[in-house]
Structures are given as C-alpha cells and as structure tokens.
Design a protein around this motif. Structure first.
Motif, PDB file in Angstrom:
ATOM      1  N   ALA A  73       0.801  -1.224   0.000  1.00  0.00           N
ATOM      2  CA  ALA A  73       0.000   0.000   0.000  1.00  0.00           C
ATOM      3  C   ALA A  73       0.838   1.280   0.000  1.00  0.00           C
ATOM      4  N   VAL A  74       2.142   1.156   0.209  1.00  0.00           N
ATOM      5  CA  VAL A  74       3.004   2.334   0.296  1.00  0.00           C
ATOM      6  C   VAL A  74       4.273   2.123  -0.530  1.00  0.00           C
ATOM      7  N   GLU A  75       5.008   3.202  -0.735  1.00  0.00           N
ATOM      8  CA  GLU A  75       6.284   3.078  -1.447  1.00  0.00           C
ATOM      9  C   GLU A  75       7.316   2.376  -0.565  1.00  0.00           C
ATOM     10  N   SER A  76       7.369   2.771   0.712  1.00  0.00           N
ATOM     11  CA  SER A  76       8.264   2.141   1.682  1.00  0.00           C
ATOM     12  C   SER A  76       7.765   2.464   3.079  1.00  0.00           C
ATOM     13  N   ALA A  77       8.305   1.757   4.051  1.00  0.00           N
ATOM     14  CA  ALA A  77       7.952   2.011   5.454  1.00  0.00           C
ATOM     15  C   ALA A  77       9.188   1.770   6.304  1.00  0.00           C
ATOM     16  N   THR A  78       9.268   2.476   7.420  1.00  0.00           N
ATOM     17  CA  THR A  78      10.406   2.276   8.308  1.00  0.00           C
ATOM     18  C   THR A  78      10.205   1.019   9.140  1.00  0.00           C
ATOM     19  N   PHE A  79      11.313   0.467   9.569  1.00  0.00           N
ATOM     20  CA  PHE A  79      11.295  -0.710  10.430  1.00  0.00           C
ATOM     21  C   PHE A  79      10.437  -0.439  11.661  1.00  0.00           C
ATOM     22  N   THR A  80      10.607   0.741  12.239  1.00  0.00           N
ATOM     23  CA  THR A  80       9.870   1.102  13.462  1.00  0.00           C
ATOM     24  C   THR A  80       8.363   1.095  13.239  1.00  0.00           C
ATOM     25  N   VAL A  81       7.917   1.693  12.155  1.00  0.00           N
ATOM     26  CA  VAL A  81       6.482   1.734  11.852  1.00  0.00           C
ATOM     27  C   VAL A  81       5.954   0.311  11.656  1.00  0.00           C
ATOM     28  N   LEU A  82       6.672  -0.494  10.910  1.00  0.00           N
ATOM     29  CA  LEU A  82       6.235  -1.872  10.669  1.00  0.00           C
ATOM     30  C   LEU A  82       6.161  -2.657  11.973  1.00  0.00           C
ATOM     31  N   ARG A  83       7.184  -2.514  12.809  1.00  0.00           N
ATOM     32  CA  ARG A  83       7.213  -3.225  14.094  1.00  0.00           C
ATOM     33  C   ARG A  83       6.021  -2.832  14.966  1.00  0.00           C
ATOM     34  N   GLU A  84       5.737  -1.535  15.016  1.00  0.00           N
ATOM     35  CA  GLU A  84       4.623  -1.063  15.847  1.00  0.00           C
ATOM     36  C   GLU A  84       3.280  -1.523  15.299  1.00  0.00           C
ATOM     37  N   GLU A  85       3.091  -1.446  13.997  1.00  0.00           N
ATOM     38  CA  GLU A  85       1.825  -1.863  13.380  1.00  0.00           C
ATOM     39  C   GLU A  85       1.595  -3.367  13.512  1.00  0.00           C
ATOM     40  N   LEU A  86       2.669  -4.137  13.357  1.00  0.00           N
ATOM     41  CA  LEU A  86       2.543  -5.594  13.449  1.00  0.00           C
ATOM     42  C   LEU A  86       2.557  -6.091  14.897  1.00  0.00           C
ATOM     43  N   GLU A  87       2.967  -5.215  15.810  1.00  0.00           N
ATOM     44  CA  GLU A  87       3.045  -5.537  17.236  1.00  0.00           C
ATOM     45  C   GLU A  87       3.900  -6.776  17.484  1.00  0.00           C
ATOM     46  N   VAL A  88       5.123  -6.730  16.940  1.00  0.00           N
ATOM     47  CA  VAL A  88       6.079  -7.821  17.135  1.00  0.00           C
ATOM     48  C   VAL A  88       7.398  -7.242  17.636  1.00  0.00           C
ATOM     49  N   ALA A  89       8.230  -8.116  18.166  1.00  0.00           N
ATOM     50  CA  ALA A  89       9.556  -7.715  18.635  1.00  0.00           C
ATOM     51  C   ALA A  89      10.477  -7.463  17.441  1.00  0.00           C
ATOM     52  N   ASP A  90      11.519  -6.685  17.683  1.00  0.00           N
ATOM     53  CA  ASP A  90      12.505  -6.402  16.634  1.00  0.00           C
ATOM     54  C   ASP A  90      13.019  -7.681  15.994  1.00  0.00           C
ATOM     55  N   SER A  91      13.368  -8.663  16.824  1.00  0.00           N
ATOM     56  CA  SER A  91      13.948  -9.906  16.309  1.00  0.00           C
ATOM     57  C   SER A  91      12.969 -10.669  15.420  1.00  0.00           C
ATOM     58  N   VAL A  92      11.697 -10.640  15.764  1.00  0.00           N
ATOM     59  CA  VAL A  92      10.675 -11.325  14.964  1.00  0.00           C
ATOM     60  C   VAL A  92      10.541 -10.643  13.604  1.00  0.00           C
ATOM     61  N   LEU A  93      10.447  -9.326  13.614  1.00  0.00           N
ATOM     62  CA  LEU A  93      10.319  -8.595  12.358  1.00  0.00           C
ATOM     63  C   LEU A  93      11.566  -8.782  11.502  1.00  0.00           C
ATOM     64  N   SER A  94      12.732  -8.711  12.104  1.00  0.00           N
ATOM     65  CA  SER A  94      13.979  -8.911  11.362  1.00  0.00           C
ATOM     66  C   SER A  94      14.009 -10.267  10.672  1.00  0.00           C
ATOM     67  N   LYS A  95      13.567 -11.289  11.372  1.00  0.00           N
ATOM     68  CA  LYS A  95      13.540 -12.651  10.812  1.00  0.00           C
ATOM     69  C   LYS A  95      12.634 -12.709   9.578  1.00  0.00           C
TER      70      LYS A  95
END
Length: 96
Positions: free
Chosen positions: A25-47
């Motif tokens: 839906a977007v051109e890009s998103a920051t890691f922080t925004v994705l982590r907050e929206e998905l409600e996951v830990a940094d390590s989970v999102l990184s994986k």
C-alpha cells in the motif's frame, strides 16, 4: 492436494502476509512503523524481513538523519508481483 497457481508459502506466513500487505500500500515504510503496526519484537520482524529479502521480495536501505539511523523497507517489483499472485491464489481457494 492440488497446487494453486500463485500461492507462495514464503508470503503465506501470517506476519509476512501482513507485512507484504502493508508494504504493498506504500512506497516504503520504516522498520519502526512496521514493528509497531505488526506488534512484534525487533527480532521477529527482522527474521521475517530476512526471509522476504533472501527471495528478493523486499529491499532494505538505511539512512541517517541527525545521527539517527532509519531502516526503510520496500517491496521490490518481484515482491509486488508475488504478493498480487498470492492474493489471487487465496481468492481462488476461497472460491471468489
């Protein structure tokens, strides 16, 4: 079991599916925004980002602003194509 054309097991993981939907839906998103929206830990999102990156579905870039580093994630052209095909496959499975 019959294979449905376009179904992608890499994208199908619930977190990766939501991640792709957000990025589609977007051109890009920051890691922080994705982590907050998905409600996951940094390590989970990184994986999950790594799994998509390995197959060429996402591109990751870093930038710095005022000594702060930002990580931007975007779907590649092949990622957008694969996500669209996967959604089409899910619709076919659901009988739509």
């Amino acid at each position: 079991m019959k294979t449905v054309e376009g179904f992608d097991p890499i994208i199908h993981s619930p977190i990766r599916l939501r991640l792709c939907a957000m990025l589609f839906a977007v051109e890009s998103a920051t890691f922080t925004v994705l982590r907050e929206e998905l409600e996951v830990a940094d390590s989970v999102l990184s994986k999950h980002i790594s799994a998509l990156r390995v197959v060429g579905f996402v591109q990751v870039s870093k930038s710095s602003v005022n000594s702060r580093t930002f990580t931007d994630i975007r779907l590649t052209k092949s990622g957008r194509t694969a996500y669209s095909a996967h959604i089409g496959a899910l619709r076919a499975i659901a009988g739509e």
